[in-house]
Design an enzyme around this catalytic site. Structure first.
Site, PDB file in Angstrom:
ATOM      1  N   CYS A 168       0.831  -1.211   0.000  1.00 51.65           N
ATOM      2  CA  CYS A 168       0.000   0.000   0.000  1.00 51.65           C
ATOM      3  C   CYS A 168       0.866   1.263   0.000  1.00 51.65           C
ATOM      4  O   CYS A 168       1.577   1.527   0.963  1.00 51.65           O
ATOM      5  CB  CYS A 168      -0.909  -0.051   1.228  1.00 51.65           C
ATOM      6  SG  CYS A 168      -1.694   1.495   1.675  1.00 51.65           S
ATOM      7  N   CYS A 203       0.112   3.814   2.755  1.00 46.63           N
ATOM      8  CA  CYS A 203       0.552   3.258   4.045  1.00 46.63           C
ATOM      9  C   CYS A 203       2.031   3.556   4.265  1.00 46.63           C
ATOM     10  O   CYS A 203       2.453   3.887   5.375  1.00 46.63           O
ATOM     11  CB  CYS A 203       0.342   1.743   4.092  1.00 46.63           C
ATOM     12  SG  CYS A 203      -1.374   1.231   3.934  1.00 46.63           S
TER      13      CYS A 203
END
Length: 107
Positions: A31, A34
């Protein structure tokens, strides 16, 4: 320097039932957002050492916890107090937004 705790399906309940507010970052290795917010979460772990608990849940390795809270988008950051969700942030944000959420639970 404190690091965020690694939270798993097996230790999740024990950690969120802390006497202190708990910030949990639900993330995954693949991600992009993230990875952008990871340094912020690391800083918060240091800034709030002794005042709040900061941890991370890898949703790929710990699907039980992610499923329990209906995590569909990551990063999702949940703030717990006495084991209950008191605040939520979906998506990457700057440090001040997360600090305000923790400060509100410390007041």
């Amino acid at each position: 320097m404190s690091k965020p705790l690694e939270i798993t399906d097996s230790n999740f309940n024990e950690i969120i039932n802390s006497d202190q507010p708990v910030l949990v970052d639900f993330w995954a290795e693949w991600c992009g957002p993230c990875k952008m917010i990871a340094p912020v979460v690391d800083e918060l772990a240091t800034d709030y050492d002794g005042k709040a608990v900061v941890g991370k849940v890898d949703v790929d390795s710990n699907p039980e916890v992610a499923g329990k809270f209906g995590i569909r988008s990551i990063p999702t950051l949940l703030v717990f107090k006495n084991g209950e969700i008191v605040d939520k942030q979906v998506g990457a944000v700057n440090k001040s937004v997360l600090s305000q959420k923790l400060d509100a639970q410390l007041a």
